[in-house]
Design an enzyme around this catalytic site. Structure first.
Site, PDB file in Angstrom:
ATOM      1  CB  SER A 421      91.530  24.814  27.979  1.00 26.48           C
ATOM      2  OG  SER A 421      92.599  25.323  27.236  1.00 26.48           O
ATOM      3  CG  ASP A 473      87.719  28.264  21.786  1.00 23.72           C
ATOM      4  OD1 ASP A 473      88.828  28.815  21.736  1.00 23.72           O
ATOM      5  OD2 ASP A 473      87.398  27.468  22.678  1.00 23.72           O
TER       6      ASP A 473
END
Length: 649
Positions: A421, A473
Site C-alpha cells: 500500500s 482492489d
C-alpha cells in the site's frame, strides 16, 4: 439531487432521502400510539390517584399529538418516494411538510417536559404499571427528540447558506462562469470550501501537533478534496445510489465480455523472467511487507491466538539479521526496517503501509511533485506524499550509512525493496531514487496506489519493479483522473435512471448481500422533457445544467474529464491475481486463484465490488500468493486461457 432548501439554507440531504428515516420513525410512532391507546383503554375511569387527572389529560393529548405526527410522517414518506433523483417535481411539497413536522416538535417537547414533571411530582399513589408506562413514553419522547437533533447535525452543510453574499450566490448556481464576476464568485466559494475542509481535517486530526508541516498538509489535502466535490450537486445518498447502479452495470458488462488472451510472460521482460519465478520471489517478499506492520497486523491476522504467539518467528530472520529498525512516524516520514535475508541473499528494505493518521495524511497528499531522475527521458513527477517519504528514507539509508553497514557485512548480497500500500508506493519511488547507485536492485510493491508516478517513470521502473494487485482492489485504481471518471459515470447513470432512489438503494443492498442477477435498470430517460429537468424546483437544480467538466461529460463516454490533473500510473510490471471461478461462492467453499501479467490500462477505472477494500488487506494478498505457490498446476494461467478481469468498464 441537490440538498433540500429549508430554513434559509441548503442541507446535505435531498427531498427523496426521507423515505427510510421517515419509515423508521413512523414504525416507532405507530407502536407508541398503540401502546398509549392500550394504556388509556385499560385504565380509563381508574385514574384515582393524586395525579390521575393530570395523567388522563397527558394521555389524551399524547394520543392526539402522536396521531398528528403519524399523519405528517405518512405524507412525508409518500411524497419523498415520488419522482426520481433528477426529477424532483412530484416532491415539491416536501419543504412544507418538513415545516409542519418541525412545528409538531414544539408541543411534543413541551409535553415531554410535562410528563417528566408529572413522573417526578404527581405520580405518588398511582399504579406502578401506569407510572412505568408514562416513564417509557417520556423516555421515548426524549430519545426521539435527541435523535432528531443528532440527525440535524449530520445533515448540516457548512456551505449551505442561501443568504445574499458571494458564497450563497455560488451555491445557488453561477451560470456565467466566463464572466469576471462569475469567476470571482467561484474563487470565493472555493476559498470558503477549502477553509471548511481544513477545519474538518484539523478536527479529525486534533491529536496531531499543529506544526508547519501538518498545516501545509491540511491545506494541500483540503484544496484537493474541495476541488473534487466543488462541481457536483450530489448528496451522499445520490453517490450511494450511483455506486449501486454502477456495480450492477459493471457486472452485466463483465458477464457479456469476450475472453481475452492472458500472457504467461511479462511483455516487457526477457522470456526467461517467467511468471512462476517472479511469483515465488513476490511471495517471499510479501512476508516482509506484512512484517513491517509489526504486531498490530499479526494480531489482526490471528485474532484468537495472535496475542499469545507474538514471539513466533514469522520471517525466518534472527535478531542479529536486523541492521536497522525505524519506528519514527511523522507526516511524510514512515517506519521501515533493513535486514539481511540470507535465504535470498539480499539486503532487504521493508517499508510499512498505512497504520496511523500521519500515514493517512501522507496518502492524501496526492498533488504531483517533480522527481527528476537521471537517464529518464520525459516528464518525471510523482505522488507528493510518497515522493517525500521515499526521499526521507533514501537520505536515512545513504547519509546515516545504513546500507553501507549492511553491504559491509554481506558485500555479495543484492538490494531488494518491498512494501504494501503506502509502503509499496514509497518502495517503488525509493527504488527509482537508488537505481543509479544499485543497478541490480529489485522492488516488489504490493497493492501500490494507482496515482503514483508519471508514464516516463512507470516505463523506467519496468526493468526492476514488480507490482502485485489482488482482485478488484480499490487502491491500485485510485488516481484523480480515475476518480473524476467515476464521478462522471455516477452522474450519467443517476441522471438516466428513472427509478426512485429508495428502490435503487433497497435493490442494491439486496444484490450486494445475496447476489442474483443484476437489476435491469433503464439507462435512458423515459420520455421526460428536458425542460422539466432543467427547471429549478424549491432550490433544487437539475444535475444536467451545472457548469462543470463532469457534467459536460454526460453526453459522451469520451469527453475529457481529467482537467488539469496530470495522469499517474502504477509502477513497474504488474502481476494481477484474481479469483478463479464464479464471482459469488459459498462461504465454506475453497477460494482458488489465478495470476497473470497485466498492463496499466486494466487499472484505469474503479471497479465497484464488496471486495474492493478486502482485496487490499495485506493478509489477503499474502494468502492468495501462498495459495498460488502451493498449488501452481491449477492456478497459473497459461497463455491460452482467458481472464475476465483484463478489460474493465
Amino acid at each position: 439531487m441537490p440538498g433540500i432548501v429549508a430554513f434559509g439554507r441548503r442541507w446535505g440531504i435531498a427531498s427523496d432521502d426521507l423515505v427510510f428515516p421517515g419509515t423508521f420513525e413512523l414504525f416507532v410512532r405507530v407502536l407508541w400510539w398503540i401502546g398509549t391507546l392500550a394504556l388509556y383503554t385499560l385504565h380509563e375511569g381508574k385514574f384515582d390517584c393524586s395525579g390521575g387527572r393530570v395523567l388522563h389529560s397527558y394521555l389524551v393529548v399524547l394520543l392526539i399529538l402522536l396521531a398528528l405526527i403519524i399523519l405528517s410522517l405518512c405524507a412525508i414518506v409518500y411524497v419523498s418516494a415520488q419522482g426520481t433523483i433528477t426529477n424532483p417535481g412530484p416532491r415539491r411539497s416536501i419543504p412544507v411538510l418538513v415545516y409542519v413536522r418541525v412545528m409538531l416538535y414544539v408541543p411534543e417537547l413541551i409535553w415531554a417536559i410535562l410528563g417528566a414533571i408529572w413522573v417526578s411530582d404527581d405520580s405518588q399513589g398511582c399504579q406502578p404499571a401506569e407510572v412505568g408506562a408514562v416513564i417509557a413514553a417520556v423516555v421515548a419522547s426524549w430519545i426521539l427528540l435527541l435523535s432528531t437533533g443528532v440527525g440535524v447535525l449530520f445533515v448540516f452543510d457548512p456551505l449551505g447558506s442561501t443568504h445574499p453574499g458571494p458564497q450563497s450566490q455560488e451555491l445557488l448556481g453561477v451560470r456565467d462562469l466566463e464572466s469576471s464576476q462569475g469567476s470571482q464568485l467561484l474563487s470565493t466559494a472555493r476559498s470558503v470550501a477549502v477553509r471548511v475542509w481544513e477545519s474538518r481535517l484539523r478536527l479529525l486530526c486534533c491529536c496531531l501537533p499543529r506544526d508547519e508541516g501538518h498545516r501545509a498538509a491540511f491545506s494541500s489535502i483540503a484544496q484537493l478534496v474541495s476541488g473534487f466535490f466543488s462541481d457536483t450537486d450530489l448528496v451522499p445518498s445520490d453517490i450511494a445510489a450511483g455506486l449501486a447502479l454502477l456495480h450492477q452495470e459493471q457486472d452485466k458488462m463483465e458477464q457479456c465480455r469476450d475472453p481475452d488472451e492472458a500472457l504467461s510472460h511479462s511483455p516487457s521482460s526477457p522470456i526467461a523472467e517467467d511468471l512462476e519465478a517472479e511469483l515465488e520471489k513476490a511471495t517471499h517478499c510479501m512476508q516482509f511487507a506484512v512484517a513491517a506492520y509489526g504486531w498490530p497486523m499479526y494480531v489482526y491476522s490471528n485474532p484468537l491466538t495472535g496475542a499469545c504467539r507474538l514471539s513466533r518467528d514469522c520471517t525466518g530472520l534472527q535478531y542479529r539479521d536486523f541492521i536497522y529498525v525505524s519506528f519514527h512516524n511523522q507526516i511524510y516520514e514512515i517506519p521501515f526496517f533493513v535486514a539481511l535475508d540470507h535465504k535470498r541473499a539480499a539486503v532487504l528494505v521493508a517499508i510499512r503501509g498505512t497504520l496511523s493518521l500521519r500515514d493517512l495524511l501522507t496518502d492524501l497528499s496526492a498533488d504531483c511533485e517533480n522527481l527528476p531522475v537521471e537517464g529518464v527521458s520525459g516528464a518525471c513527477y510523482a505522488h507528493k506524499g510518497m515522493s517525500q517519504a521515499a526521499s526521507y528514507i533514501c537520505k536515512k539509508l545513504l547519509n546515516d550509512g545504513i546500507l553501507n553497514q549492511a553491504f559491509t557485512i554481506a558485500p555479495e548480497y543484492k538490494l531488494v525493496i518491498t512494501g504494501h500500500s503506502l509502503g509499496g508506493g514509497t518502495a517503488s519511488l525509493l527504488a527509482i531514487l537508488l537505481r543509479s547507485s544499485f543497478p541490480t536492485l529489485q522492488c516488489y510493491a504490493f497493492s501500490p496506489p494507482g496515482g503514483l508516478m508519471s508514464k516516463a517513470l512507470a516505463d523506467f521502473s519496468k526493468e526492476f519493479v514488480v507490482s502485485v494487485v489482488l482482485g478488484k482492489d480499490l487502491v491500485p485504481r485510485l488516481s484523480y483522473p480515475n476518480m473524476e471518471d467515476l464521478k462522471r459515470r455516477i452522474l450519467k447513470i443517476v441522471s438516466n435512471c428513472n427509478k426512485p432512489k429508495y428502490r435503487i438503494l433497497l435493490q442494491g443492498c439486496w444484490y450486494e448481500l445475496f447476489g442474483g442477477e443484476p437489476d435491469d435498470f433503464p439507462t435512458e430517460m423515459d420520455n421526460r422533457l428536458k425542460e422539466e429537468l432543467n427547471q429549478p424546483l424549491l432550490g433544487e437544480e437539475s444535475l444536467l445544467i451545472h457548469s462543470s467538466s463532469s457534467y459536460q461529460g454526460l453526453a459522451s463516454e469520451k469527453s475529457p474529464v481529467h482537467g488539469s490533473h496530470l495522469p499517474l500510473y502504477l509502477p513497474g510490471r504488474i502481476l494481477h491475481i484474481t479469483e478463479d471461478g464464479p464471482a459469488r461462492r459459498s462461504c465454506f467453499s475453497q477460494v482458488r486463484y489465478r495470476v497473470e501479467w497485466s498492463s496499466e490500462t486494466v487499472f484505469r477505472s474503479v471497479l465497484i465490488s464488496p471486495r474492493m477494500m478486502a482485496d487490499h488487506m495485506p493478509d489477503a494478498v499474502l494468502l492468495s500468493l501462498r495459495s498460488l505457490t502451493q498449488d501452481r498446476p491449477f492456478n497459473l494461467c497459461p497463455s491460452s486461457l482467458s481472464n475476465s478481469h483484463l478489460n474493465v468498464i
